[in-house]
Design an enzyme around this catalytic site. Structure first.
Site: not given
Length: 372
Positions: A239, A277
């Site tokens: 991350d 998405h």
């Protein structure tokens, strides 16, 4: 001869009245969202929980210490939220003799509790507060102007167009620090909801794996759940540095600060859970290409695990509408989109994968295995 105005089909009286009622609903749906926001701000779900999961209106007014004069107004708000499915009406008894109006928690309102420890039911309050924030609503109000603009090159989202900032990067904090915290917390809660379901329903997904990289894995909640259920799997969380800096150092998960557009730590499997998405098709191909390079061949057990929404009407109109609304959320606030299975297939092939399968469908989401 002058052109005649086109005629329209005249509705029946019943159709006309129904059309007006439908128009009311569609024009005023935002009040349900704002009512939900209000209930969370007042701590109503948590108050009902502390009162035993079901309560009367007078007790509900007293719980968050609201003025008694607001009781009838709160009752009107609660009735709307009951009708929309946020709360349920009545107690355990089905008796119509019940005189006192009661309100109780249901599955939806149980994921809106604060300060309650529930391993599998992460509170979704931050998601709601972000989605109903002035920043999100202002972006949506700018939608018509955004459609009229003729833009060459990458098309910014309406959110970017209105606020001059992008969600999920440093510019969000510069725009508003509280919004940045809400978005980060809401994203983590949204992504972590249902981890237990994934572990139970897709147990074989991680069977035989030696290592897994969880891209955009946040504080490692999902990775720790995988390690707990499958102790043989060595989990890495990738991350951004600002996220990794706050991650717990528990020795169970290895954390790597980086950018999945540039490099993904090599492992037998790479997982993208509710990540793609947020991104355009072009960016998804770049991300997937990095993931493909990080895994071994299919014969060696290599795979990319994708957990994301798969749009389609097969689950009924309510779930389909929820999927399409999530697509609108992406349209307004990001450059991403929700995708059908055909859309997913095209992305996989463009990124150089040879095959895929849907392991399981869990509500609105699908669990994919994608192979080199």
């Amino acid at each position: 001869m002058a052109g005649q105005a086109p005629t329209i089909e005249v509705p029946t009286d019943a159709e006309l009245l129904q059309a007006q009622a439908d128009l009311w609903r569609h024009s005023l749906y935002y009040l349900t969202s704002m009512g939900l926001r209000c209930a969370i701000k007042l701590g109503i779900p948590t108050a009902i929980h502390r009162l035993g999961g079901v309560t009367s209106l007078p007790d509900l007014v007293a719980a968050p210490s609201l003025p008694a004069s607001k009781q009838p107004f709160l009752g009107r708000l609660m009735r709307v939220l009951v009708t929309s499915g946020v709360f349920a009406a009545g107690g355990d008894s089905d008796s119509e003799a019940e005189v006192e109006e009661l309100f109780r928690l249901n599955p939806l309102s149980r994921i809106l509790l604060d300060g309650v420890v529930a391993d599998e039911h992460h509170s979704q309050t931050s998601f709601v507060l972000a989605a109903t924030s002035p920043f999100y609503t202002e972006a949506a109000l700018g939608l018509a102007d955004w459609f009229r603009k003729d833009i060459t090159g990458p098309v910014p989202s309406p959110f970017e167009d209105v606020h001059g900032a992008s969600l999920f990067d440093e510019s969000t904090a510069l725009l508003d620090q509280e919004l940045d915290e809400l978005v980060t917390e809401g994203l983590a809660a949204h992504d972590n909801l249902g981890i237990g379901t994934i572990m139970r329903e897709c147990h074989d997904l991680f069977k035989g794996l030696e290592s897994l990289t969880d891209c955009c894995g946040g504080d490692g909640t999902t990775a720790r759940a995988i390690t707990k259920a499958h102790p043989h799997v060595k989990c890495i969380v990738l991350d951004l540095p600002k996220v990794i800096d706050k991650a717990p150092s528990d020795g169970i998960v290895n954390y790597v600060a980086g950018d999945l557009f540039h490099s993904v730590p090599k492992s037998q499997a790479v997982m993208l859970k509710l990540v793609l998405h947020h991104w355009s098709d072009e960016d998804c191909v770049k991300i997937l290409s990095q993931c493909r390079d990080a895994i071994p061949s299919h014969e060696e057990g290599g795979k990319v695990i994708i957990i994301d929404i798969v749009v389609g009407p097969s689950l009924g109109p309510v779930m389909f509408e929820a999927q399409l609304l999530m697509d609108m959320l992406m349209l307004v606030n990001t450059r991403g989109r929700q995708r059908t299975e055909n859309d997913w297939r095209e992305l996989f092939m463009k990124a150089g994968f040879s095959d895929y399968k849907i392991v399981k469908k869990l509500g609105a989401r699908g669990v994919f295995e994608v192979y080199k």
